[in-house]
Each structure stands twice: as structure tokens, then as C-alpha cells.
Design a protein around this motif. Structure first.
Motif, mmCIF file in Angstrom:
data_model
loop_
_atom_site.group_PDB
_atom_site.id
_atom_site.type_symbol
_atom_site.label_atom_id
_atom_site.label_comp_id
_atom_site.label_asym_id
_atom_site.label_seq_id
_atom_site.Cartn_x
_atom_site.Cartn_y
_atom_site.Cartn_z
ATOM 1 N N ASP A 95 42.007 -125.988 46.309
ATOM 2 C CA ASP A 95 41.063 -126.414 45.675
ATOM 3 C C ASP A 95 41.081 -128.031 45.076
ATOM 4 O OD1 ASP A 95 39.183 -124.594 47.019
ATOM 5 O OD2 ASP A 95 39.039 -123.361 45.167
ATOM 6 N N GLU A 96 42.293 -128.395 45.058
ATOM 7 C CA GLU A 96 42.810 -129.583 44.236
ATOM 8 C C GLU A 96 42.401 -129.338 42.738
ATOM 9 O OE1 GLU A 96 41.066 -132.583 46.807
ATOM 10 O OE2 GLU A 96 42.760 -132.202 48.447
ATOM 11 N N GLY A 97 42.378 -128.406 42.231
ATOM 12 C CA GLY A 97 42.350 -128.366 40.905
ATOM 13 C C GLY A 97 40.665 -128.122 40.452
ATOM 14 N N ILE A 118 49.514 -113.608 41.652
ATOM 15 C CA ILE A 118 50.330 -115.024 40.890
ATOM 16 C C ILE A 118 49.995 -115.970 42.099
ATOM 17 C CG2 ILE A 118 52.000 -116.149 40.000
ATOM 18 C CD1 ILE A 118 52.462 -113.501 38.605
ATOM 19 N N THR A 119 50.530 -115.759 43.382
ATOM 20 C CA THR A 119 50.557 -116.582 44.543
ATOM 21 C C THR A 119 49.227 -116.938 44.750
ATOM 22 O OG1 THR A 119 52.636 -115.511 45.145
ATOM 23 C CG2 THR A 119 51.481 -116.967 46.888
ATOM 24 N N ILE A 120 48.501 -116.124 44.925
ATOM 25 C CA ILE A 120 46.982 -116.284 45.341
ATOM 26 C C ILE A 120 46.194 -117.039 44.193
ATOM 27 C CG2 ILE A 120 44.630 -115.046 45.799
ATOM 28 C CD1 ILE A 120 46.182 -112.646 47.067
ATOM 29 N N PHE A 121 46.294 -116.689 43.006
ATOM 30 C CA PHE A 121 45.844 -117.586 42.128
ATOM 31 C C PHE A 121 45.822 -118.902 42.059
ATOM 32 C CE2 PHE A 121 45.822 -119.218 37.688
ATOM 33 C CZ PHE A 121 44.275 -118.897 37.400
ATOM 34 N N PHE A 122 47.511 -119.436 42.243
ATOM 35 C CA PHE A 122 48.011 -120.654 42.206
ATOM 36 C C PHE A 122 47.642 -121.603 43.790
ATOM 37 C CE2 PHE A 122 50.570 -119.408 38.724
ATOM 38 C CZ PHE A 122 50.108 -120.464 37.827
ATOM 39 N N GLY A 123 47.284 -120.392 44.785
ATOM 40 C CA GLY A 123 47.299 -121.117 45.851
ATOM 41 C C GLY A 123 45.673 -121.571 46.042
ATOM 42 N N PHE A 152 37.070 -122.528 39.260
ATOM 43 C CA PHE A 152 37.020 -121.480 40.357
ATOM 44 C C PHE A 152 35.995 -121.032 40.340
ATOM 45 C CE2 PHE A 152 41.412 -118.885 40.163
ATOM 46 C CZ PHE A 152 41.938 -119.810 40.797
ATOM 47 N N THR A 153 35.487 -120.280 41.418
ATOM 48 C CA THR A 153 34.129 -119.557 41.747
ATOM 49 C C THR A 153 34.298 -118.228 41.423
ATOM 50 O OG1 THR A 153 34.667 -119.583 44.112
ATOM 51 C CG2 THR A 153 33.473 -121.428 43.255
ATOM 52 N N ALA A 154 33.276 -117.248 41.753
ATOM 53 C CA ALA A 154 33.259 -115.807 41.435
ATOM 54 C C ALA A 154 34.243 -115.221 42.754
ATOM 55 C CB ALA A 154 31.957 -115.467 41.614
ATOM 56 N N GLU A 155 34.119 -115.981 43.914
ATOM 57 C CA GLU A 155 35.063 -115.311 44.839
ATOM 58 C C GLU A 155 36.499 -115.599 44.648
ATOM 59 O OE1 GLU A 155 32.485 -117.704 45.622
ATOM 60 O OE2 GLU A 155 31.003 -116.362 46.045
ATOM 61 N N HIS A 156 36.953 -116.693 44.135
ATOM 62 C CA HIS A 156 38.493 -116.902 43.534
ATOM 63 C C HIS A 156 38.652 -115.926 42.738
ATOM 64 C CE1 HIS A 156 37.198 -121.095 44.596
ATOM 65 N NE2 HIS A 156 38.357 -120.970 45.360
ATOM 66 N N TYR A 157 37.984 -115.432 41.707
ATOM 67 C CA TYR A 157 38.310 -114.346 40.810
ATOM 68 C C TYR A 157 38.177 -113.005 41.391
ATOM 69 C CZ TYR A 157 37.804 -117.768 37.090
ATOM 70 O OH TYR A 157 38.067 -118.880 35.946
ATOM 71 N N THR A 201 41.449 -112.527 43.363
ATOM 72 C CA THR A 201 42.773 -112.584 42.757
ATOM 73 C C THR A 201 42.588 -111.118 42.092
ATOM 74 O OG1 THR A 201 42.388 -115.027 42.255
ATOM 75 C CG2 THR A 201 43.843 -113.722 40.987
ATOM 76 N N GLY A 202 41.588 -110.751 41.833
ATOM 77 C CA GLY A 202 41.513 -109.224 41.180
ATOM 78 C C GLY A 202 41.772 -108.268 42.117
ATOM 79 N N LEU A 203 41.245 -108.290 43.106
ATOM 80 C CA LEU A 203 41.422 -107.289 44.317
ATOM 81 C C LEU A 203 42.862 -107.509 44.904
ATOM 82 C CD1 LEU A 203 38.113 -107.714 46.702
ATOM 83 C CD2 LEU A 203 38.711 -105.980 45.031
#
Length: 66
Positions: free
Chosen positions: A27-29, A17-22, A32-37, A40-42
Motif C-alpha cells: 500500500d506504499e505506506g 509479521i510478514t503479512i503486516f509489513f507486506g 490500514f483498513t479494517a481488512e488489513h487488521y 493480520t489477526g487471522l
């Protein structure tokens, strides 16, 4: 030992959750890119391992009491 696993599980729930909102804040809103997902998944992997170890240790504790 049970308290330790509960602590690890609660921390491993907070991490994704912290990584997701971080990423959203960094990225200032922006979208998301594939790396973000992927990151977060990892970050949920420690949660899965903590649940697995807790499950295995629960079985071991039950066998010791019999």
C-alpha cells in the motif's frame, strides 16, 4: 516431535509479521483498513493452534514416561 512443533511455532510467529509489513509495502505506506487488521489477526490462528497442540502433546509425553 518437539523440534517440529518449534518449527511450526516459529513459522506461525513469522507469518503475521510478514503479512503486516507486506501490506505496508504493497500500500506504499497508506493507512490500514479494517481488512488489513482482520487478515493480520487471522494469520495468528495457526500460532494459537500450534501452541495448543504442543501443550496437549507435552501432557501426553509426560504421561507416557510414568
Amino acid at each position: 516431535m518437539k523440534g517440529l512443533f518449534n518449527l511450526v511455532i516459529s513459522l506461525s510467529i513469522i507469518a503475521p509479521i510478514t503479512i503486516f509489513f507486506g501490506y505496508i509495502i504493497m500500500d506504499e505506506g497508506d493507512q490500514f483498513t479494517a481488512e488489513h487488521y482482520m487478515v493480520t489477526g487471522l494469520s495468528t490462528i495457526p500460532f494459537v493452534f500450534a501452541l495448543l497442540i504442543k501443550f496437549l502433546m507435552t501432557g501426553a509425553e509426560k504421561n507416557d514416561r510414568q
